[in-house]
Scaffold this motif. Structure first.
Motif, short mmCIF file in Angstrom:
data_model
loop_
_atom_site.label_atom_id
_atom_site.label_comp_id
_atom_site.label_asym_id
_atom_site.label_seq_id
_atom_site.Cartn_x
_atom_site.Cartn_y
_atom_site.Cartn_z
N ARG A 136 0.04 5.78 0.26
CA ARG A 136 -0.92 6.88 0.29
C ARG A 136 -0.27 8.11 -0.32
O ARG A 136 0.74 8.60 0.19
CB ARG A 136 -1.41 7.19 1.70
N ARG A 177 -9.74 -1.01 -4.76
CA ARG A 177 -8.37 -1.00 -4.26
C ARG A 177 -7.91 0.41 -3.87
O ARG A 177 -7.14 0.56 -2.90
CB ARG A 177 -7.41 -1.55 -5.32
N PHE A 178 -8.36 1.41 -4.59
CA PHE A 178 -7.95 2.80 -4.33
C PHE A 178 -9.12 3.57 -3.73
O PHE A 178 -10.29 3.33 -4.06
CB PHE A 178 -7.53 3.49 -5.62
N GLN A 209 -5.46 6.76 -1.32
CA GLN A 209 -5.02 5.54 -0.62
C GLN A 209 -5.03 4.40 -1.62
O GLN A 209 -6.08 4.10 -2.20
CB GLN A 209 -5.94 5.24 0.55
N MET A 210 -3.90 3.77 -1.81
CA MET A 210 -3.76 2.71 -2.79
C MET A 210 -3.39 1.42 -2.06
O MET A 210 -2.33 1.33 -1.44
CB MET A 210 -2.68 3.07 -3.82
N ASN A 211 -4.27 0.45 -2.13
CA ASN A 211 -4.06 -0.85 -1.50
C ASN A 211 -3.96 -1.94 -2.55
O ASN A 211 -4.40 -1.78 -3.69
CB ASN A 211 -5.21 -1.16 -0.55
N ASN A 212 -3.39 -3.06 -2.14
CA ASN A 212 -3.25 -4.21 -3.04
C ASN A 212 -2.66 -3.79 -4.39
O ASN A 212 -3.19 -4.11 -5.45
CB ASN A 212 -4.61 -4.89 -3.25
N LEU A 213 -1.56 -3.08 -4.32
CA LEU A 213 -0.94 -2.55 -5.53
C LEU A 213 -0.43 -3.67 -6.42
O LEU A 213 0.02 -4.72 -5.95
CB LEU A 213 0.19 -1.60 -5.16
N SER A 262 0.83 -1.21 0.00
CA SER A 262 0.00 0.00 0.00
C SER A 262 0.86 1.25 0.00
O SER A 262 1.99 1.25 0.49
CB SER A 262 -0.90 0.02 1.25
#
Length: 123
Positions: A19, A67-68, A82-86, A17
Motif C-alpha cells: 500500500r 488489482r489496484f 492499494q496494490m494486490n496480486n503484484l 501486496s
C-alpha cells in the motif's frame, strides 16, 4: 503549490501486496484530483490511477484494473494506492500527483509531483 511525499514502496514477491501513501501539504485548500503514475527503467511515465476530490470518480489503467485500488482521506490530506496480486511488470518508481479537478490520465494535467517511491516485484 502542493507538496507531495510518497511512502510505502519496497520489495515484494509476485502475488504479494503493498500500500502506497502520498501525504499532501502546502496550498491544499482548493479541491484537487490526485493521481498515481509509474515509470520503469527505460520507459516513459505511465498513468496508473486517478481519484477526484470527493472520491466519486476513479479511473484505472487497464493493466491494473481489478488489482489496484486508489482511495483518499481528505481529512488526513493523504491518497493511497492499494496494490494486490503484484506482478514483476509492476516494478517501477511510483509517483503521486495533484492537479485540477478535471485531471485524469494525462500527466500534463497535473501540477504537483512527489519524488517517487520504488516498488520492486520479484518473480
Amino acid at each position: 503549490q502542493v507538496q507531495l511525499v510518497e511512502s510505502g514502496g519496497g520489495l515484494v514477491q509476485a502475488g504479494g501486496s503493498l500500500r502506497l501513501s502520498c501525504a499532501a501539504s502546502g496550498r491544499t485548500s482548493s479541491s484537487y484530483a490526485m493521481g498515481w503514475f509509474r515509470q520503469a527503467p527505460g520507459k516513459e511515465r505511465e498513468f496508473v490511477a486517478v481519484i477526484s476530490w470527493g472520491g466519486g470518480r476513479t479511473n484505472y489503467a487497464d493493466s491494473v484494473k481489478g488489482r489496484f485500488t486508489i482511495s483518499r482521506d481528505n481529512a488526513k490530506k493523504t491518497v493511497y494506492l492499494q496494490m494486490n496480486n503484484l506482478k514483476p511488470e509492476d516494478t517501477a518508481v511510483y509517483y503521486c500527483a495533484a492537479g485540477p479537478p478535471y485531471s485524469d490520465y494525462d500527466p500534463t494535467d497535473f501540477r504537483s509531483w512527489g519524488q517517487g517511491t520504488q516498488v520492486t516485484v520479484s518473480s
